[in-house]
Design an enzyme around this catalytic site. Structure first.
Site, PDB file in Angstrom:
ATOM      1  N   HIS A   5       0.744  -1.123   0.004  1.00  0.00           N
ATOM      2  CA  HIS A   5      -0.140  -0.135   0.134  1.00  0.00           C
ATOM      3  C   HIS A   5       0.662   1.310  -0.076  1.00  0.00           C
ATOM      4  CE1 HIS A   5      -3.670  -2.336   0.653  1.00  0.00           C
ATOM      5  NE2 HIS A   5      -3.191  -2.769   1.591  1.00  0.00           N
ATOM      6  N   ARG A  45       7.267  -5.348   3.403  1.00  0.00           N
ATOM      7  CA  ARG A  45       6.003  -6.164   3.149  1.00  0.00           C
ATOM      8  C   ARG A  45       5.692  -6.075   1.706  1.00  0.00           C
ATOM      9  NH1 ARG A  45       0.159  -5.004   4.672  1.00  0.00           N
ATOM     10  NH2 ARG A  45       0.472  -2.781   4.159  1.00  0.00           N
ATOM     11  N   GLU A  49      -5.090 -11.332   8.709  1.00  0.00           N
ATOM     12  CA  GLU A  49      -6.129  -9.951   8.539  1.00  0.00           C
ATOM     13  C   GLU A  49      -7.263 -10.195   7.864  1.00  0.00           C
ATOM     14  OE1 GLU A  49      -3.628  -7.155   6.085  1.00  0.00           O
ATOM     15  OE2 GLU A  49      -3.015  -8.739   4.828  1.00  0.00           O
ATOM     16  N   ASP A  53      -7.712  -4.521   8.192  1.00  0.00           N
ATOM     17  CA  ASP A  53      -8.298  -5.441   7.292  1.00  0.00           C
ATOM     18  C   ASP A  53      -9.166  -6.751   8.140  1.00  0.00           C
ATOM     19  OD1 ASP A  53      -7.986  -5.046   4.397  1.00  0.00           O
ATOM     20  OD2 ASP A  53      -5.917  -5.120   4.450  1.00  0.00           O
TER      21      ASP A  53
END
Length: 267
Positions: free
Chosen positions: A46, A72, A148, A174
């Site tokens: 993200h 990540r 998540e 999430d």
């Protein structure tokens, strides 16, 4: 091979303080690395750093310090895991892991035979990691599967049994959405806190590390007290935004209690 400082901190039952890196800038990464965080995670999912060359320069910037560089990744793609590790990441956090099979595929891509199926080619990793990288990487490289979704939470005890996996990393936003909670990432939500406890218990049973994304240093302290040993306490974007807003607010409110003319604009 260069020892992974995080592994030593965990042996001492200390909590690793992590910073989340979303700005695609080696300079921002370097400044943050010199702030004293134990680890920094480049968010290639993200965050705005998505191309390999930008991530490479950020890894190099972090490497000017003892801060441990992690990534990540965007998805559970073996080619991406291998590429990030070859570039010198000392750990991978993988999003949206829902089953043990998915977790095993992720971890296997981060380990050489006989522990996995990672292809050999640690171009920068062998420079950053040093001699013995091939032989020792399975011991030093961190692998964390993200919990998540409601499905992952249901399967968490099985996921936690993944061989050679370092730990589980909770994505509260999430997870709360998947659990249909009324508020996203609400650390006061009793049901969400129960989910955190379930992850902690699964990690404790399998002697692996529990990690979690936190909205603030205060929340990170609370999570550390619960038993999480890898806590993300801040992100570069949030720090920049809050710092800027605070500076404007202090000027507009004519706050003059601080000493004058002591701030160096270049340091």
């Amino acid at each position: 091979m260069r020892p992974n400082r995080l592994k030593q901190l965990w042996k001492e039952d200390k909590t690793v303080v992590n910073a989340w890196v979303t700005i695609p800038s080696s300079w921002t990464a370097e400044v943050l690395a010199h702030s004293g965080f134990d680890a920094m995670t480049i968010d290639a999912q993200h965050g705005l750093a998505s191309d390999h060359m930008t991530i490479l320069t950020m890894l190099q910037a972090i490497s000017t310090t003892d801060t441990v560089p992690l990534v990540r990744v965007q998805w559970n793609d073996p080619a991406t895991h291998m590429k990030m590790l070859d570039m010198g990441a000392y750990g991978i956090i993988c999003p949206m892991i829902n089953t043990r099979e998915e977790s095993e595929s992720f971890v296997g891509a981060c380990r050489y035979v006989p522990h996995g199926y990672r292809s050999f080619g640690p171009v920068r990793a062998s420079v950053y990691g040093g001699e013995g990288y091939f032989e020792k990487s399975a011991e030093e490289i961190v692998t964390m599967s993200m919990i998540e979704t409601a499905e992952a939470l249901k399967n968490v005890d099985d996921i936690a049994k993944t061989a050679t996996m370092t730990g589980l990393y909770v994505g509260p936003w999430d997870l709360s959405i998947s659990m249909r909670r009324p508020r996203q990432g609400d650390f006061d939500d009793i049901e969400l806190l129960k989910a955190f406890e379930k992850v902690l218990n699964a990690c404790a049973k399998n002697n692996i590390i529990a990690g979690i994304q936190c909205p603030s240093p205060e929340a990170a302290i609370k999570m550390s007290e619960m038993g999480f040993r890898f806590v993300t306490a801040a992100s570069d974007t949030t720090l920049l935004k809050h710092g800027a807003v605070d500076a404007v607010k202090r000027f507009n409110n004519k706050e003059t209690s601080a000493p004058k003319n002591v701030s160096n604009p270049y340091a």
